[in-house]
Design a protein around this motif. Structure first.
Motif, short mmCIF file in Angstrom:
data_model
loop_
_atom_site.label_atom_id
_atom_site.label_comp_id
_atom_site.label_asym_id
_atom_site.label_seq_id
_atom_site.Cartn_x
_atom_site.Cartn_y
_atom_site.Cartn_z
N ARG A 96 3.93 7.11 -10.29
CA ARG A 96 2.93 6.28 -10.26
C ARG A 96 3.48 4.83 -9.65
O ARG A 96 3.18 3.88 -10.02
CB ARG A 96 2.53 5.99 -11.54
N LEU A 97 4.07 4.95 -8.41
CA LEU A 97 4.64 3.80 -7.78
C LEU A 97 3.95 3.59 -6.56
O LEU A 97 3.16 4.52 -5.84
CB LEU A 97 6.22 4.44 -7.27
N PRO A 98 3.57 2.49 -6.09
CA PRO A 98 2.69 2.20 -4.77
C PRO A 98 3.36 2.43 -3.67
O PRO A 98 3.92 1.63 -2.79
CB PRO A 98 2.68 0.56 -4.98
N ALA A 99 3.25 3.53 -3.25
CA ALA A 99 3.80 4.17 -1.88
C ALA A 99 2.51 4.98 -1.22
O ALA A 99 1.58 5.42 -1.83
CB ALA A 99 4.95 4.86 -2.18
N ALA A 100 2.64 4.87 0.07
CA ALA A 100 1.37 5.66 0.79
C ALA A 100 2.28 6.07 2.25
O ALA A 100 3.18 5.59 2.50
CB ALA A 100 0.23 4.87 0.95
N LEU A 101 1.42 6.99 2.82
CA LEU A 101 1.72 7.26 4.36
C LEU A 101 0.58 7.34 5.23
O LEU A 101 -0.69 7.56 4.70
CB LEU A 101 2.33 8.73 4.06
N LEU A 102 0.88 7.36 6.29
CA LEU A 102 0.11 7.39 7.35
C LEU A 102 0.42 8.25 8.48
O LEU A 102 1.51 8.38 9.02
CB LEU A 102 -0.19 6.03 8.09
N HIS A 103 -0.56 9.25 8.81
CA HIS A 103 -0.25 10.28 10.10
C HIS A 103 -1.49 10.86 10.48
O HIS A 103 -2.52 10.50 9.83
CB HIS A 103 0.76 11.34 9.58
N GLY A 104 -1.48 11.39 11.68
CA GLY A 104 -2.89 11.72 12.23
C GLY A 104 -3.51 12.70 11.82
O GLY A 104 -4.64 13.00 11.92
N GLN A 105 -2.85 13.54 10.59
CA GLN A 105 -3.57 14.71 10.08
C GLN A 105 -4.29 14.18 8.66
O GLN A 105 -4.99 14.97 8.30
CB GLN A 105 -2.54 15.82 9.36
N LEU A 106 -4.33 12.91 8.34
CA LEU A 106 -4.98 12.60 7.34
C LEU A 106 -6.41 12.39 7.30
O LEU A 106 -7.11 12.06 8.35
CB LEU A 106 -4.42 11.14 6.78
N LEU A 137 0.61 -2.05 -1.37
CA LEU A 137 1.71 -1.26 -1.46
C LEU A 137 3.20 -1.87 -1.28
O LEU A 137 3.29 -3.05 -0.69
CB LEU A 137 1.45 -0.61 0.05
N ARG A 138 4.20 -1.15 -1.63
CA ARG A 138 5.62 -1.37 -1.62
C ARG A 138 6.14 -0.67 -0.53
O ARG A 138 7.39 -1.18 -0.07
CB ARG A 138 6.19 -1.43 -2.83
N LEU A 139 5.84 0.45 -0.35
CA LEU A 139 6.31 1.46 0.61
C LEU A 139 5.45 2.08 1.60
O LEU A 139 4.43 2.43 0.75
CB LEU A 139 7.25 2.58 -0.15
N LEU A 140 5.37 2.07 2.81
CA LEU A 140 4.44 2.78 3.68
C LEU A 140 5.35 3.63 4.63
O LEU A 140 6.08 3.16 5.27
CB LEU A 140 3.83 1.69 4.50
N TYR A 141 5.09 4.87 4.42
CA TYR A 141 5.75 5.60 5.38
C TYR A 141 4.90 5.96 6.50
O TYR A 141 3.68 6.49 6.60
CB TYR A 141 6.12 7.17 4.67
N LEU A 142 5.54 6.18 7.95
CA LEU A 142 4.79 6.55 9.02
C LEU A 142 5.88 6.86 10.15
O LEU A 142 7.05 6.43 10.19
CB LEU A 142 4.10 5.35 9.38
N LEU A 199 3.09 2.19 15.81
CA LEU A 199 2.77 1.60 17.09
C LEU A 199 1.24 1.98 17.57
O LEU A 199 0.94 1.45 18.66
CB LEU A 199 3.81 1.87 18.40
N SER A 200 0.27 2.65 16.79
CA SER A 200 -0.88 2.72 16.97
C SER A 200 -1.67 1.68 16.87
O SER A 200 -1.40 0.73 15.95
CB SER A 200 -1.32 3.97 16.31
N PRO A 201 -2.79 1.20 17.66
CA PRO A 201 -3.63 -0.13 17.47
C PRO A 201 -4.02 -0.35 15.97
O PRO A 201 -3.88 -1.50 15.46
CB PRO A 201 -4.62 0.02 18.44
N PRO A 202 -4.71 0.63 15.44
CA PRO A 202 -5.37 0.14 13.96
C PRO A 202 -4.26 -0.14 13.15
O PRO A 202 -4.38 -1.10 12.20
CB PRO A 202 -6.02 1.46 13.74
N VAL A 203 -3.06 0.38 13.09
CA VAL A 203 -1.86 0.13 12.19
C VAL A 203 -1.40 -1.24 12.48
O VAL A 203 -1.16 -1.91 11.70
CB VAL A 203 -0.93 1.32 12.06
N TRP A 204 -0.91 -1.22 13.78
CA TRP A 204 -0.30 -2.50 14.12
C TRP A 204 -1.25 -3.58 13.93
O TRP A 204 -0.50 -4.70 13.65
CB TRP A 204 0.16 -2.12 15.76
N GLU A 205 -2.49 -3.80 14.12
CA GLU A 205 -3.34 -4.75 13.96
C GLU A 205 -3.09 -5.17 12.48
O GLU A 205 -3.22 -6.33 12.07
CB GLU A 205 -4.49 -4.54 14.33
#
Length: 488
Positions: free
Chosen positions: A88-98, A115-120, A126-132
């Motif tokens: 139950r910790l505030p972590a997430a990830l982002l990738h193209g298959q989500l 969030l405290r941890l974001l995996y990518l 470096l993708s525009p939506p995330v970088w913005e």
């Protein structure tokens, strides 16, 4: 340690007990955690199984901002994030298959500092939506972790060129944040020789990093190589080794998708609970195989090199390489997945006899890797002559099929600087005297295969631990103790 420092350390240890249930850190975890909490850059080389994830996860959870964890593989990210979510910790990830909804919710959580941890991956970062989102002034970023940092060296020049732009991330983000903001960078890996360490520090722009360098030596891990005289002999020796290990858990590493499927079918026909694992499988299929192996429904997996990064299974008793890896760092990473519980484990690598007359596959593979590297660098140099003096990475990638790789090669050779993660500036005459980088992709591994002395002595010397290597005679490799390995 001052009274205030002792109080802080007690608080950190209390959080360690609360989340992971450990009473105290294993050396050097405590010092690494303290370094990251102080906001200092760091370069960490810890053997596989050294508990590196806690070293950056705990500081991130103790702070109020976001820590970015740049990771090379979706499977690795998913495993670590799922473990954090299970707690139950505030972590997430982002990738193209989500799923699009999950991706949208994660982007919103970034904006709201939830969030405290974001995996990518480097590409997602470096993708525009995330970088913005990350550049929004209210989004607080404490640090950036490069996990499995050896991938920057292995893949950054010709396979994953986004790695070469990571050094421009911190200065670009700081321009969007309030004055006084600090973003620390830490690079973690299990295998990096001195030259790779320098490349990682230079590319990332580490500022006076504190170094934690620990040798890959594992006294419980027995290393051996055996000559396979023909393709048939290679298969026979592999299955004789597997049979000698009884019903214990293991891994078989291969170089190609076809070999993984062929060997898995043969092993299944022999009655083993086994699966093939490679990049051609869907994400769901790969996760199912990982779970089956971790839960001992599968005795072993016949896999390509991606399998095992971040997969936590302490009771692996053996690792077999059907063919020698191309790189010594790959070899150490992969054999290091055996015996993480400290109990005895074995690693066998099958190699062709030195002439390659009867089984030329290994020799052909080494020559192919060298040839491909030379050709890529040659094409990149020629292509770069058409680039404007300064420009945008995406524009070059759209206009030229191998444009992004060519920019990466130029950066590797000193012919290019990044103005920011998305724009470059050519250096007049930069890198013109350099050819393919001095790192020999296959030469060190080839020398290891032919080595007649203590295998751990060779590995320690190759990774920069000269003093330890000078007195090493391990007693648990095939060269130090041949009779033990001839029996299986």
């Amino acid at each position: 340690m001052s009274p205030s420092g002792a109080d802080e350390y007690d608080r950190v240890r209390a959080k360690l007990r609360e989340i992971w249930g450990y009473e105290d850190f294993r050396p050097p975890q405590g010092e690494i955690v303290r370094t990251l909490l102080e906001g200092r850059d760091a370069a960490i080389v810890l053997p596989t199984g050294g508990g590196k994830s806690i070293c950056f996860q705990l500081p991130a959870l103790l702070q109020t901002g976001l820590t970015l964890v740049v990771s090379p593989l979706v499977a690795l990210m998913e495993n670590q994030v799922q473990e954090l979510r299970d707690r139950r910790l505030p972590a997430a990830l982002l990738h193209g298959q989500l799923d699009r909804r999950v991706r949208r919710d994660t982007l919103n959580a970034i904006e709201r500092n939830r969030l405290r941890l974001l995996y990518l991956s480097p590409e997602t970062l470096l993708s525009p939506p995330v970088w913005e989102r990350l550049c929004q002034p209210q989004v607080r970023i404490n640090g950036s972790i490069l996990d499995e940092a050896h991938c920057l060296v292995q893949w950054g020049d010709t396979f994953r060129p986004a790695y070469r732009r990571l050094g421009a991330v911190r200065p670009a983000l700081l321009k969007t944040k309030p004055p006084g903001t600090k973003i620390a960078i830490a690079a973690f890996t299990a295998t990096a020789d001195p030259e790779a360490q320098q490349t990682i520090a230079t590319v990332l722009g580490l500022q006076r990093p504190r170094q934690f360098l620990y040798s890959p030596y594992r006294e419980n891990l027995y290393l051996a190589l055996k000559v396979a005289w023909t393709p048939r002999d290679r298969r026979q020796k592999l299955f004789k080794f597997i049979q000698s290990q009884g019903k214990t858990s293991g891994l078989v590493y291969v170089r190609t998708r076809g070999d993984s499927e062929k060997l898995a079918r043969e092993a299944s026909a022999r009655g083993y609970a086994v699966a093939a694992y490679h990049a051609g499988l869907s994400g769901e299929e790969r996760r199912a195989i990982e779970r089956g192996w971790i839960e001992n429904q599968l005795q072993f997996v016949v896999c390509t090199s991606a399998f095992g990064m971040g997969v936590n299974k302490p009771d692996v008793r053996w690792v077999a390489h059907f063919q020698a890896p191309a790189l010594l760092s790959e070899y150490v990473q992969e054999v290091g997945r055996a015996g993480r519980d400290g109990r005895s484990a074995r690693a066998l690598t099958l190699v062709s006899e030195c002439t390659g007359l009867l089984d030329p596959e290994d020799k052909q593979r080494r020559e192919s890797v060298r040839r491909q590297q030379r050709e890529i660098f040659k094409r990149s140099r020629q292509l770069a002559k058409q680039f404007p003096q300064q420009g945008e990475v995406e524009a070059i990638a759209r206009q030229f099929r191998e444009g992004a790789i060519a920019l990466s090669v130029l950066h590797c050779c000193g012919g290019l600087q990044w103005r920011d993660p998305f724009h470059y500036q050519l250096v007049p005459g930069g890198g013109s005297g350099r050819g393919v980088p001095a790192i020999d992709a296959t030469g060190t591994m080839a020398r290891y295969v032919k080595w007649r002395g203590c295998r751990w002595q060779f590995l320690l010397a190759a990774f920069g631990f000269k003093s330890e290597s000078a007195v090493m005679h391990c007693g648990h490799c095939d060269n130090c103790f041949p009779h033990k390995f001839n029996s299986s």
